[in-house]
Design an enzyme around this catalytic site. Structure first.
Site, PDB file in Angstrom:
ATOM      1  CB  SER A 125      -0.824  -0.026   1.355  1.00  0.00           C
ATOM      2  OG  SER A 125      -1.433   1.270   1.333  1.00  0.00           O
ATOM      3  CE1 TYR A 149      -2.928  -0.036   4.874  1.00  0.00           C
ATOM      4  CE2 TYR A 149      -3.853  -2.307   5.568  1.00  0.00           C
ATOM      5  CZ  TYR A 149      -3.388  -1.398   4.510  1.00  0.00           C
ATOM      6  OH  TYR A 149      -3.708  -1.770   3.187  1.00  0.00           O
ATOM      7  CE  LYS A 153      -1.505  -4.574   3.549  1.00  0.00           C
ATOM      8  NZ  LYS A 153      -1.975  -5.736   2.966  1.00  0.00           N
TER       9      LYS A 153
HETATM   10  P1  NAD Z   1     -11.178  -6.632   1.148  1.00  0.00           P
HETATM   11  O1  NAD Z   1     -11.545  -6.465   2.593  1.00  0.00           O
HETATM   12  O2  NAD Z   1     -12.345  -6.354   0.334  1.00  0.00           O
HETATM   13  O3  NAD Z   1     -10.591  -8.073   1.021  1.00  0.00           O
HETATM   14  C1  NAD Z   1      -9.814  -8.757   2.034  1.00  0.00           C
HETATM   15  C2  NAD Z   1     -10.094 -10.192   1.773  1.00  0.00           C
HETATM   16  O4  NAD Z   1      -9.464 -11.005   2.736  1.00  0.00           O
HETATM   17  C3  NAD Z   1     -11.826 -10.247   2.449  1.00  0.00           C
HETATM   18  O5  NAD Z   1     -12.453 -11.132   1.721  1.00  0.00           O
HETATM   19  C4  NAD Z   1     -11.553 -10.830   3.840  1.00  0.00           C
HETATM   20  O6  NAD Z   1     -12.532 -11.446   4.273  1.00  0.00           O
HETATM   21  C5  NAD Z   1     -10.223 -11.769   3.755  1.00  0.00           C
HETATM   22  N1  NAD Z   1      -9.576 -12.013   4.951  1.00  0.00           N
HETATM   23  C6  NAD Z   1      -9.103 -10.885   5.896  1.00  0.00           C
HETATM   24  N2  NAD Z   1      -8.676 -11.630   6.966  1.00  0.00           N
HETATM   25  C7  NAD Z   1      -8.292 -13.025   6.265  1.00  0.00           C
HETATM   26  C8  NAD Z   1      -7.536 -13.997   6.902  1.00  0.00           C
HETATM   27  N3  NAD Z   1      -6.884 -13.921   8.023  1.00  0.00           N
HETATM   28  N4  NAD Z   1      -7.726 -15.253   6.367  1.00  0.00           N
HETATM   29  C9  NAD Z   1      -8.333 -15.352   5.208  1.00  0.00           C
HETATM   30  N5  NAD Z   1      -9.159 -14.361   4.607  1.00  0.00           N
HETATM   31  C10 NAD Z   1      -8.874 -13.221   5.154  1.00  0.00           C
HETATM   32  O7  NAD Z   1      -9.937  -5.879   0.912  1.00  0.00           O
HETATM   33  P2  NAD Z   1      -9.493  -5.247  -0.616  1.00  0.00           P
HETATM   34  O8  NAD Z   1      -9.896  -3.753  -0.925  1.00  0.00           O
HETATM   35  O9  NAD Z   1      -9.923  -6.427  -1.491  1.00  0.00           O
HETATM   36  O10 NAD Z   1      -7.813  -5.354  -0.343  1.00  0.00           O
HETATM   37  C11 NAD Z   1      -7.153  -6.406  -0.583  1.00  0.00           C
HETATM   38  C12 NAD Z   1      -5.841  -6.096  -0.099  1.00  0.00           C
HETATM   39  O11 NAD Z   1      -5.202  -4.982  -0.529  1.00  0.00           O
HETATM   40  C13 NAD Z   1      -5.633  -5.863   1.398  1.00  0.00           C
HETATM   41  O12 NAD Z   1      -4.439  -6.828   1.654  1.00  0.00           O
HETATM   42  C14 NAD Z   1      -5.554  -4.503   1.614  1.00  0.00           C
HETATM   43  O13 NAD Z   1      -4.634  -4.336   2.671  1.00  0.00           O
HETATM   44  C15 NAD Z   1      -4.625  -4.150   0.403  1.00  0.00           C
HETATM   45  N6  NAD Z   1      -4.848  -2.726   0.036  1.00  0.00           N
HETATM   46  C16 NAD Z   1      -6.061  -2.289  -0.369  1.00  0.00           C
HETATM   47  C17 NAD Z   1      -6.232  -1.208  -0.700  1.00  0.00           C
HETATM   48  C18 NAD Z   1      -7.765  -0.468  -0.783  1.00  0.00           C
HETATM   49  O14 NAD Z   1      -7.781   0.804  -0.710  1.00  0.00           O
HETATM   50  N7  NAD Z   1      -8.689  -1.307  -1.003  1.00  0.00           N
HETATM   51  C19 NAD Z   1      -5.076  -0.008  -0.795  1.00  0.00           C
HETATM   52  C20 NAD Z   1      -4.059  -0.686  -0.682  1.00  0.00           C
HETATM   53  C21 NAD Z   1      -3.787  -2.018  -0.466  1.00  0.00           C
HETATM   54  C1  WQD Z   2      -9.576   9.790   0.164  1.00  0.00           C
HETATM   55  C2  WQD Z   2      -9.884  11.116   0.563  1.00  0.00           C
HETATM   56  C3  WQD Z   2     -10.175  11.649   3.158  1.00  0.00           C
HETATM   57  C4  WQD Z   2     -13.995   9.581   3.381  1.00  0.00           C
HETATM   58  C5  WQD Z   2      -7.405   4.794   2.149  1.00  0.00           C
HETATM   59  C6  WQD Z   2      -7.486   3.633   3.082  1.00  0.00           C
HETATM   60  C7  WQD Z   2      -6.216   3.210   3.434  1.00  0.00           C
HETATM   61  C8  WQD Z   2      -5.485   2.723   2.321  1.00  0.00           C
HETATM   62  C9  WQD Z   2      -5.261   3.656   1.176  1.00  0.00           C
HETATM   63  C10 WQD Z   2      -5.094   0.312   1.729  1.00  0.00           C
HETATM   64  C11 WQD Z   2      -9.163  11.773   1.938  1.00  0.00           C
HETATM   65  C12 WQD Z   2     -11.446  12.056   1.978  1.00  0.00           C
HETATM   66  C13 WQD Z   2     -12.742  10.198   2.892  1.00  0.00           C
HETATM   67  C14 WQD Z   2     -15.255  10.388   3.771  1.00  0.00           C
HETATM   68  C15 WQD Z   2     -13.835  12.474   3.218  1.00  0.00           C
HETATM   69  N1  WQD Z   2      -5.980   1.465   2.147  1.00  0.00           N
HETATM   70  N2  WQD Z   2     -12.627  11.502   2.710  1.00  0.00           N
HETATM   71  N3  WQD Z   2     -14.872  11.709   3.596  1.00  0.00           N
HETATM   72  O1  WQD Z   2      -7.154   8.228   3.047  1.00  0.00           O
HETATM   73  O2  WQD Z   2      -6.073   7.417   0.837  1.00  0.00           O
HETATM   74  O3  WQD Z   2      -6.662   5.816   2.701  1.00  0.00           O
HETATM   75  O4  WQD Z   2      -6.606   4.247   0.977  1.00  0.00           O
HETATM   76  O5  WQD Z   2      -3.947   0.211   2.027  1.00  0.00           O
HETATM   77  O6  WQD Z   2      -6.640   2.048   4.339  1.00  0.00           O
HETATM   78  O7  WQD Z   2      -8.054   4.268   4.185  1.00  0.00           O
HETATM   79  O8  WQD Z   2      -8.435   6.940   1.161  1.00  0.00           O
HETATM   80  O9  WQD Z   2     -10.897   7.140   0.472  1.00  0.00           O
HETATM   81  O10 WQD Z   2     -10.093   6.836   3.079  1.00  0.00           O
HETATM   82  O11 WQD Z   2     -10.016   9.012   1.742  1.00  0.00           O
HETATM   83  O12 WQD Z   2     -13.680  13.585   2.902  1.00  0.00           O
HETATM   84  O13 WQD Z   2     -16.083  10.104   4.232  1.00  0.00           O
HETATM   85  O14 WQD Z   2     -11.081  11.309   0.746  1.00  0.00           O
HETATM   86  O15 WQD Z   2     -10.047  12.827   3.968  1.00  0.00           O
HETATM   87  O16 WQD Z   2      -8.776  13.025   1.613  1.00  0.00           O
HETATM   88  P1  WQD Z   2      -7.074   7.429   1.738  1.00  0.00           P
HETATM   89  P2  WQD Z   2      -9.951   7.484   1.570  1.00  0.00           P
END
Ligand code: NAD
Ligand code: WQD
Length: 339
Positions: A125, A149, A153
């Site tokens: 991330s 978090y 990572k």
């Molecule tokens: P998500 O929560 O939709 O998917 C994660 C899945 O993992 C879920 O289905 C959950 O049930 C499963 N899970 C959680 N813990 C588990 C465990 N211990 N064993 C088996 N399954 C488990 O999230 P996502 O948005 O699809 O993100 C997927 C990955 O990408 C995550 O690792 C997240 O940290 C990373 N990521 C997401 C974002 C984002 O903004 N969505 C950004 C950067 C990184």
């Molecule tokens: C985006 C912008 C907020 C909600 C997320 C996840 C983090 C990581 C990266 C996994 C910001 C604003 C948001 C709302 C708002 N995921 N906002 N009102 O902050 O980059 O982080 O993505 O790695 O776990 O939290 O994204 O979508 O939370 O916010 O004004 O109700 O929107 O302040 O500027 P962010 P976000």
């Protein structure tokens, strides 16, 4: 067929990646404990792709079970999505995040070593970078997460670095995602967060579909063009395709890589809201409130290394992301369970 274990495959990015894997000749095998998803999402993938998708309800921390599944399917690679991802939640319960994200990945890697599965793609991330020293973020930017978090990572990235340097594993792709939004164009699958969405786009979509009265904008006094937060939003299908390219790279060029996955462009909260109103034809009422604790004003990616190493670049723009997010939300106002 090239079997690939997809942990967290029932989740937002996992389901979209399973669709792209099947389209490119891979056979995903899903492991998920459904802590933040539902089996209904996998049924949608099956319907969408007309493929029987093997899945197991299991926790990645169950090393013996994961080893058994890897051996049973003779998996050649693992794409690891499973984990917890909410920043605010990680501040409240850090041990749960270290358990799921760090101990979970350690368990999974141990199972891979036991089963002889040697290719690993990891969901990292942009939160590993922390407060920007410069923008856009390049992969060489300082790594200084500002929340538990992000620390989990980074901990996994360091574990992988040491594993590669020990010779224990060669083919490792660390993918640093920026902000994935949008959905498959069919509207069949999409992000379905449990409870109140932490992230901007699912909240905006739920306001537009009438599930919530208004969006609270967390601060409009940042040093950005319109005062609201700026992020690098990328289409979840673009993101999913990068994972397939990472597997394909292993086949032609073994080794470990780390790449940013973003568009290289920043979009403000107000710009995203405006784009979503245009795509949905719905008004999104907003209230301006105080900044969210821990938020960074603005960040976006330099994605040039992903293009150089994977031949990847984002193809979809903000209008596409909003159009497809609206297709999902309008067809599934209450997500998977209550569709
Ligand atoms: P998500 O929560 O939709 O998917 C994660 C899945 O993992 C879920 O289905 C959950 O049930 C499963 N899970 C959680 N813990 C588990 C465990 N211990 N064993 C088996 N399954 C488990 O999230 P996502 O948005 O699809 O993100 C997927 C990955 O990408 C995550 O690792 C997240 O940290 C990373 N990521 C997401 C974002 C984002 O903004 N969505 C950004 C950067 C990184
Ligand atoms: C985006 C912008 C907020 C909600 C997320 C996840 C983090 C990581 C990266 C996994 C910001 C604003 C948001 C709302 C708002 N995921 N906002 N009102 O902050 O980059 O982080 O993505 O790695 O776990 O939290 O994204 O979508 O939370 O916010 O004004 O109700 O929107 O302040 O500027 P962010 P976000």
């Amino acid at each position: 067929m090239k079997q690939v274990l997809v942990t967290g495959g029932a989740g937002y990015i996992g389901t979209h990646t399973c669709v792209e894997l099947l389209a490119r000749g891979y056979t995903p095998v899903v492991v998920d404990n459904f802590v933040n998803s539902s089996p209904a999402a996998l049924d949608r993938v099956r319907r969408l792709t007309n493929h029987e998708l093997r899945s197991y309800e299991a926790d990645v921390r169950d090393t013996a079970r994961i080893t058994e599944i890897l051996k049973k399917h003779d998996c050649e690679a693992v794409i690891h999505f499973a984990g917890l991802k909410a920043v605010g939640d990680s501040v409240a319960r850090p041990l749960d995040y270290y358990s799921a994200n760090v101990i979970g990945t350690h368990s999974l890697l141990s199972a891979m070593m036991e089963a002889g599965t040697g290719r690993f793609v990891f969901s990292s991330s942009a939160t590993v970078y922390g407060e920007p020293e410069f923008l856009p973020y390049t992969e060489s930017h300082r790594l200084s997460p500002t929340n538990p978090y992000g620390q989990t990572k980074l901990s996994v990235e360091l574990m992988l670095k040491d594993l590669v340097e020990s010779g224990g594993m060669t083919d490792v792709a660390i993918l640093r995602y920026f902000n994935p939004i949008g959905a498959h164009a069919s509207g069949e699958i999409g992000e379905d967060p449990h409870g109140v969405p932490n992230n901007l786009m699912p909240f905006v979509a739920q306001v537009a579909v009438g599930r919530r009265p208004a969006l609270n904008v967390f601060g409009n006094d940042y040093d950005t063009p319109d005062g609201t937060g700026v992020r690098d939003y990328l289409h979840v299908v673009d993101l999913a395709r990068a994972h397939v390219l990472a597997l394909e790279r292993f086949e032609r060029e073994p080794g470990a890589i780390t790449v940013n996955l973003g568009t290289g462009h920043g979009t403000s909260v107000l710009e995203l809201v405006s784009a979503f109103e245009a795509a949905s034809g719905r008004k999104v009422p907003i209230n301006f409130g105080p900044r969210r604790c821990g938020d960074i004003a603005a960040f976006w990616a330099d994605p040039s290394q992903a293009e150089a190493l994977l031949g990847w670049r984002a193809e979809y723009g903000l209008a596409d992301m909003c159009r497809d997010q609206w297709a999902w939300q309008s067809q599934n106002p209450n997500g998977f369970e209550l569709a």
